[in-house]
Design a protein around this motif. Sequence first.
Motif: not given
Length: 288
Positions: A84-92, A142-150
Amino acid sequence: MNMTAWISSVGKILIIVVVAYAVIVFLAWRFQEKLAFPGARRTLPSPATAGLSEGQRVTVVTTDQIELHGWYLPPDPEPATGEKAPGLLWFYGNMETVGALGPIIRDLRPPGTGLLILDYRGYGQSEGTPTEEGLYRDAEAAWSYLTGREEIDSSSIAVYGRSLGSAVALHLAARRPVRSVVLDSPFSNAREMAAHHYRFLPQFVLRLSLDNLANAERLEAPLLIFHGSADRIVPFAMGQAVAAAGRAREFIMLEGAGHNDTYYVGGSAYRAAMHNFLTTTLLEGNRE
């Protein structure tokens, strides 16, 4: 004009001034969300318009049923089979939108990392009206969506926040197990920002908190901060204060940069520092 008439005229002028000031104070109290979160509206384009052909337009629903729209960029290159890959949340920052940031996202996107950027409620094409609590709900969605991706490792999530987004990123990072935090031009809190820009207003008017100092003190993840030395919107000293509160691993002063040109002044050095920091901290997380 005799003394009595002069006193009467002065009294009337003072009454007008006091009433006008009272009206200004009331309007500042009543409409401060509109001042703090102006909600830039813009049609959300396809990621392909920014040269991100593999990106996807996504819709995320918050706990209070607000639809947020934005982009998800899958890891490039893709992780090996079974990994699995790491993820990044971007808040502008304020007055930015997902679509307007397309070229910046393309240039700063870390390799091998899934990236999610959503327009806050009331921004871009997202529904709703922006409020402080609402922005925090948006971050949680946003956290729930990204952490929920397979394909994403939910234990290896970093957050990036610029200006207004620094408050959203730090609020989330102080409450979720993020691996690392990158901030650009962070302010200390709403009270000190109001004192800096609206010195004529009494402090009791302020209802917003946006307390980056308090959230930075709670932070357990490694922190990197960029701040322009010539920033007139968020004073350089505020960035230093957030760095001290969050025990920042790195604080990078961008010599001559203001508030809205840090990406450009920093250039390739900005990109390299951000990528190196994220790669190092996310790998540290994977070794634990």
